[in-house]
Design a protein around this motif. Structure first.
Motif, PDB file in Angstrom:
ATOM      1  N   LEU A  83       0.842  -1.189   0.000  1.00 51.59           N
ATOM      2  CA  LEU A  83       0.000   0.000   0.000  1.00 51.59           C
ATOM      3  C   LEU A  83       0.880   1.243   0.000  1.00 51.59           C
ATOM      4  CD1 LEU A  83      -2.797   1.345   0.240  1.00 51.59           C
ATOM      5  CD2 LEU A  83      -2.552   1.190   2.731  1.00 51.59           C
ATOM      6  N   LEU A  84       0.751   2.053  -1.049  1.00 49.38           N
ATOM      7  CA  LEU A  84       1.565   3.261  -1.174  1.00 49.38           C
ATOM      8  C   LEU A  84       0.812   4.513  -0.745  1.00 49.38           C
ATOM      9  CD1 LEU A  84       3.180   2.504  -4.654  1.00 49.38           C
ATOM     10  CD2 LEU A  84       4.106   2.012  -2.377  1.00 49.38           C
ATOM     11  N   ALA A  85      -0.500   4.531  -0.949  1.00 48.39           N
ATOM     12  CA  ALA A  85      -1.306   5.693  -0.556  1.00 48.39           C
ATOM     13  C   ALA A  85      -2.777   5.282  -0.544  1.00 48.39           C
ATOM     14  CB  ALA A  85      -1.091   6.863  -1.510  1.00 48.39           C
ATOM     15  N   SER A  86      -3.537   5.841   0.412  1.00 52.23           N
ATOM     16  CA  SER A  86      -4.965   5.564   0.529  1.00 52.23           C
ATOM     17  C   SER A  86      -5.777   6.798   0.183  1.00 52.23           C
ATOM     18  CB  SER A  86      -5.298   5.118   1.962  1.00 52.23           C
ATOM     19  OG  SER A  86      -4.586   3.972   2.336  1.00 52.23           O
ATOM     20  N   ASN A  87      -7.056   6.572  -0.157  1.00 51.85           N
ATOM     21  CA  ASN A  87      -7.999   7.667  -0.404  1.00 51.85           C
ATOM     22  C   ASN A  87      -7.443   8.696  -1.385  1.00 51.85           C
ATOM     23  OD1 ASN A  87      -9.923   6.657   1.507  1.00 51.85           O
ATOM     24  ND2 ASN A  87      -8.644   7.488   3.150  1.00 51.85           N
ATOM     25  N   ILE A  88      -7.057   8.221  -2.540  1.00 52.26           N
ATOM     26  CA  ILE A  88      -6.453   9.118  -3.530  1.00 52.26           C
ATOM     27  C   ILE A  88      -7.476   9.665  -4.522  1.00 52.26           C
ATOM     28  CG2 ILE A  88      -4.246   7.919  -3.315  1.00 52.26           C
ATOM     29  CD1 ILE A  88      -4.765   6.678  -6.064  1.00 52.26           C
ATOM     30  N   GLY A  89      -8.744   9.289  -4.383  1.00 53.24           N
ATOM     31  CA  GLY A  89      -9.777   9.810  -5.265  1.00 53.24           C
ATOM     32  C   GLY A  89     -10.036  11.288  -5.024  1.00 53.24           C
ATOM     33  N   ASP A  90     -10.390  12.002  -6.076  1.00 54.62           N
ATOM     34  CA  ASP A  90     -10.599  13.445  -5.965  1.00 54.62           C
ATOM     35  C   ASP A  90     -11.939  13.799  -5.336  1.00 54.62           C
ATOM     36  OD1 ASP A  90      -8.171  13.684  -7.255  1.00 54.62           O
ATOM     37  OD2 ASP A  90      -9.081  13.877  -9.246  1.00 54.62           O
ATOM     38  N   ASN A  91     -12.926  12.918  -5.444  1.00 56.52           N
ATOM     39  CA  ASN A  91     -14.260  13.184  -4.900  1.00 56.52           C
ATOM     40  C   ASN A  91     -14.509  12.238  -3.733  1.00 56.52           C
ATOM     41  OD1 ASN A  91     -16.994  13.521  -4.352  1.00 56.52           O
ATOM     42  ND2 ASN A  91     -17.576  13.693  -6.514  1.00 56.52           N
ATOM     43  N   VAL A  92     -14.445  12.765  -2.518  1.00 54.67           N
ATOM     44  CA  VAL A  92     -14.593  11.918  -1.330  1.00 54.67           C
ATOM     45  C   VAL A  92     -16.029  11.445  -1.160  1.00 54.67           C
ATOM     46  CG1 VAL A  92     -12.669  12.996  -0.131  1.00 54.67           C
ATOM     47  CG2 VAL A  92     -14.969  13.942   0.142  1.00 54.67           C
ATOM     48  N   ASN A  93     -16.974  12.054  -1.878  1.00 56.74           N
ATOM     49  CA  ASN A  93     -18.382  11.680  -1.755  1.00 56.74           C
ATOM     50  C   ASN A  93     -18.844  10.751  -2.868  1.00 56.74           C
ATOM     51  OD1 ASN A  93     -18.834  13.369   0.561  1.00 56.74           O
ATOM     52  ND2 ASN A  93     -18.849  15.135  -0.811  1.00 56.74           N
ATOM     53  N   ALA A  94     -17.927  10.303  -3.707  1.00 60.66           N
ATOM     54  CA  ALA A  94     -18.310   9.447  -4.828  1.00 60.66           C
ATOM     55  C   ALA A  94     -18.869   8.115  -4.324  1.00 60.66           C
ATOM     56  CB  ALA A  94     -17.110   9.206  -5.734  1.00 60.66           C
ATOM     57  N   ILE A  95     -19.990   7.719  -4.905  1.00 59.84           N
ATOM     58  CA  ILE A  95     -20.669   6.480  -4.512  1.00 59.84           C
ATOM     59  C   ILE A  95     -21.165   5.766  -5.764  1.00 59.84           C
ATOM     60  CG2 ILE A  95     -22.733   5.531  -3.375  1.00 59.84           C
ATOM     61  CD1 ILE A  95     -22.501   7.643  -1.269  1.00 59.84           C
ATOM     62  N   THR A  96     -21.062   4.460  -5.762  1.00 60.59           N
ATOM     63  CA  THR A  96     -21.664   3.653  -6.817  1.00 60.59           C
ATOM     64  C   THR A  96     -22.836   2.879  -6.240  1.00 60.59           C
ATOM     65  OG1 THR A  96     -19.609   3.420  -8.057  1.00 60.59           O
ATOM     66  CG2 THR A  96     -21.317   1.800  -8.490  1.00 60.59           C
ATOM     67  N   ARG A  97     -23.949   2.920  -6.949  1.00 59.92           N
ATOM     68  CA  ARG A  97     -25.164   2.205  -6.549  1.00 59.92           C
ATOM     69  C   ARG A  97     -25.232   0.884  -7.301  1.00 59.92           C
ATOM     70  NH1 ARG A  97     -30.524   3.418  -9.206  1.00 59.92           N
ATOM     71  NH2 ARG A  97     -32.000   2.004  -8.232  1.00 59.92           N
ATOM     72  N   PHE A  98     -25.398  -0.200  -6.551  1.00 57.58           N
ATOM     73  CA  PHE A  98     -25.505  -1.541  -7.120  1.00 57.58           C
ATOM     74  C   PHE A  98     -26.904  -2.089  -6.865  1.00 57.58           C
ATOM     75  CE2 PHE A  98     -21.045  -0.858  -6.410  1.00 57.58           C
ATOM     76  CZ  PHE A  98     -20.393  -1.526  -7.438  1.00 57.58           C
ATOM     77  N   VAL A  99     -27.344  -2.988  -7.746  1.00 57.30           N
ATOM     78  CA  VAL A  99     -28.625  -3.664  -7.532  1.00 57.30           C
ATOM     79  C   VAL A  99     -28.422  -5.166  -7.612  1.00 57.30           C
ATOM     80  CG1 VAL A  99     -30.123  -1.779  -8.269  1.00 57.30           C
ATOM     81  CG2 VAL A  99     -29.235  -3.377  -9.983  1.00 57.30           C
ATOM     82  N   LEU A 100     -29.172  -5.878  -6.775  1.00 54.49           N
ATOM     83  CA  LEU A 100     -29.170  -7.334  -6.798  1.00 54.49           C
ATOM     84  C   LEU A 100     -30.353  -7.778  -7.645  1.00 54.49           C
ATOM     85  CD1 LEU A 100     -27.731  -9.856  -5.615  1.00 54.49           C
ATOM     86  CD2 LEU A 100     -29.469  -9.843  -3.810  1.00 54.49           C
ATOM     87  N   VAL A 101     -30.078  -8.568  -8.668  1.00 58.07           N
ATOM     88  CA  VAL A 101     -31.090  -8.945  -9.650  1.00 58.07           C
ATOM     89  C   VAL A 101     -31.316 -10.453  -9.599  1.00 58.07           C
ATOM     90  CG1 VAL A 101     -31.730  -8.880 -12.091  1.00 58.07           C
ATOM     91  CG2 VAL A 101     -30.340  -7.034 -11.118  1.00 58.07           C
ATOM     92  N   SER A 102     -32.578 -10.857  -9.509  1.00 61.69           N
ATOM     93  CA  SER A 102     -32.939 -12.270  -9.519  1.00 61.69           C
ATOM     94  C   SER A 102     -33.888 -12.532 -10.681  1.00 61.69           C
ATOM     95  CB  SER A 102     -33.610 -12.661  -8.194  1.00 61.69           C
ATOM     96  OG  SER A 102     -34.944 -12.157  -8.148  1.00 61.69           O
ATOM     97  N   ARG A 103     -34.338 -13.774 -10.810  1.00 60.18           N
ATOM     98  CA  ARG A 103     -35.428 -14.038 -11.746  1.00 60.18           C
ATOM     99  C   ARG A 103     -36.698 -13.409 -11.196  1.00 60.18           C
ATOM    100  NH1 ARG A 103     -32.159 -18.462 -12.046  1.00 60.18           N
ATOM    101  NH2 ARG A 103     -33.079 -19.488 -10.244  1.00 60.18           N
ATOM    102  N   THR A 104     -37.719 -13.274 -12.037  1.00 62.89           N
ATOM    103  CA  THR A 104     -38.943 -12.585 -11.652  1.00 62.89           C
ATOM    104  C   THR A 104     -39.580 -13.224 -10.424  1.00 62.89           C
ATOM    105  OG1 THR A 104     -39.353 -11.919 -13.938  1.00 62.89           O
ATOM    106  CG2 THR A 104     -41.230 -11.878 -12.424  1.00 62.89           C
ATOM    107  N   VAL A 105     -39.812 -12.399  -9.406  1.00 64.54           N
ATOM    108  CA  VAL A 105     -40.460 -12.832  -8.171  1.00 64.54           C
ATOM    109  C   VAL A 105     -41.427 -11.733  -7.761  1.00 64.54           C
ATOM    110  CG1 VAL A 105     -38.550 -14.258  -7.345  1.00 64.54           C
ATOM    111  CG2 VAL A 105     -38.589 -11.819  -6.799  1.00 64.54           C
ATOM    112  N   ALA A 106     -42.340 -12.060  -6.842  1.00 66.76           N
ATOM    113  CA  ALA A 106     -43.255 -11.049  -6.321  1.00 66.76           C
ATOM    114  C   ALA A 106     -42.473 -10.051  -5.486  1.00 66.76           C
ATOM    115  CB  ALA A 106     -44.340 -11.708  -5.483  1.00 66.76           C
ATOM    116  N   PRO A 107     -42.821  -8.766  -5.557  1.00 62.05           N
ATOM    117  CA  PRO A 107     -42.105  -7.765  -4.754  1.00 62.05           C
ATOM    118  C   PRO A 107     -42.253  -8.049  -3.264  1.00 62.05           C
ATOM    119  CG  PRO A 107     -43.487  -6.714  -6.416  1.00 62.05           C
ATOM    120  CD  PRO A 107     -43.880  -8.162  -6.382  1.00 62.05           C
ATOM    121  N   PRO A 108     -41.239  -7.745  -2.474  1.00 61.25           N
ATOM    122  CA  PRO A 108     -41.358  -7.899  -1.019  1.00 61.25           C
ATOM    123  C   PRO A 108     -42.355  -6.890  -0.466  1.00 61.25           C
ATOM    124  CG  PRO A 108     -39.359  -6.705  -1.563  1.00 61.25           C
ATOM    125  CD  PRO A 108     -39.936  -7.172  -2.867  1.00 61.25           C
ATOM    126  N   ALA A 109     -42.787  -7.096   0.750  1.00 61.51           N
ATOM    127  CA  ALA A 109     -43.745  -6.189   1.379  1.00 61.51           C
ATOM    128  C   ALA A 109     -43.132  -4.802   1.508  1.00 61.51           C
ATOM    129  CB  ALA A 109     -44.149  -6.720   2.748  1.00 61.51           C
TER     130      ALA A 109
END
Length: 319
Positions: free
Chosen positions: A172-198
């Motif tokens: 490890l040479l350096a941590s937190n080297i990104g320019d935008n400290v608030n950058a976030i990636t949104r992920f989704v979990l995808v399954s086969r078609t099911v009824a929506p949860p409550a």
């Protein structure tokens, strides 16, 4: 004679690999995936095909980034591959580290390798700390670091996700080297078609819709299906359908759940308006923020209005 209970079958989850990616970090947030089989794949299409064809029970894919916007490959795949349903979303901070071979020091770095998107998000730090460096593009965030180990890169260091250090012997040479400290990636979990949860009260509904034709005010008419029912849209992105110029589909995230009366009414209106609506799912928001709306759009108001209309049709005397 005693009988042993049937063992619970193991579940398989596909994710963009190899180990150490941001997608793996998102999958690690799924409680039911812990201790199960994780299947690394090479791209979003392969991950979703695993689900459709039964090789995996679910797939984790990136859908949106706070810096770069929607992930077009994921949006297009969800629009064209039937039989899929989003069942959850997860947020992963976009952090980058600079790593090198064991024994490497930061002051010795003159050439580094990085995926072009990651490189672009670290330019300020690189300009301040390695102003004379040269950059070798890499195929992925993980590939940049692996190339240092397998000797396929002439670089001295690599920009990579923090998780890479859990899987490979790197310095490890350096941590937190990104320019935008608030950058976030949104992920989704995808399954086969099911009824929506409550519904939980802190939910999101995702769908894709097409305009019936190209005419002035067409997009406004589509958006009115939500606005007139008090539904906020947290994502509206256009993607070309591909059959001719000027034809687009719209990827939509709406605050609320399909079981909410106002959302159900909006979807009915959208279905009457649009020639094609793809319901991708209603699921809990990753931030668990409760959805607020004006009282005039409460479920009771919609129920009372339906009861009033039913009474008119049946000939009941008005009170």
């Amino acid at each position: 004679m005693t009988f042993e209970p049937d063992s619970v079958p193991r579940r398989t989850y596909s994710y963009l690999g190899p180990a150490g990616t941001f997608t793996e970090a998102a999958l690690a947030q799924v409680p039911e995936a812990r201790g199960q089989d994780w299947r690394p794949v090479r791209n979003v299409g392969e991950a979703l095909a695993d689900v459709v064809e039964g090789r995996s029970d679910a797939a984790m894919i990136a859908i949106e980034n706070s810096v770069d916007g929607g992930v077009s490959t994921a949006q297009d795949a969800l629009a064209t591959m039937p039989g899929l349903r989003i069942v959850g979303e997860y947020l992963v901070p976009v952090e980058f580290v600079l790593v090198g071979r064991p024994g490497m020091k930061l002051e010795d770095v003159s050439v580094l390798t990085a995926h072009p998107v990651a490189y672009a998000q670290c330019l300020v730090w690189l300009g301040a700390n390695l102003p004379a460096h040269a950059h070798i593009p890499a195929a992925s965030n993980v590939a940049s670091a692996v190339s240092l180990i397998d000797g396929t890169s002439e670089a001295d260091a690599a920009i990579a996700p923090p998780g890479i250090l859990e899987h490979h012997d790197l310095q490890l040479l350096a941590s937190n080297i990104g320019d935008n400290v608030n950058a976030i990636t949104r992920f989704v979990l995808v399954s086969r078609t099911v009824a929506p949860p409550a519904p939980t009260g802190a939910d999101k509904t995702s769908l894709i819709a097409e305009l019936p034709d190209d005419h002035p005010g067409g997009l406004l008419e589509m958006l009115e299906q939500f606005a007139t029912r008090g539904i906020n849209l947290s994502l509206l992105a256009s993607r070309p359908i591909g059959d001719e110029l000027g034809r687009y589909r719209f990827v939509i995230d709406a605050d609320g759940h399909i079981h909410d009366e106002r959302m159900a009414d909006a979807l009915l209106g959208l279905r009457r308006f649009s020639p094609k609506v793809i319901f991708l799912g209603s699921y809990p928001r990753a931030d668990r923020a409760v959805v607020h709306y004006p009282e005039r759009y409460s479920d009771d108001v919609f129920v009372e209005a339906r009861d009033w209309l039913r009474a008119l049709v049946s000939g009941e005397p008005e009170e």
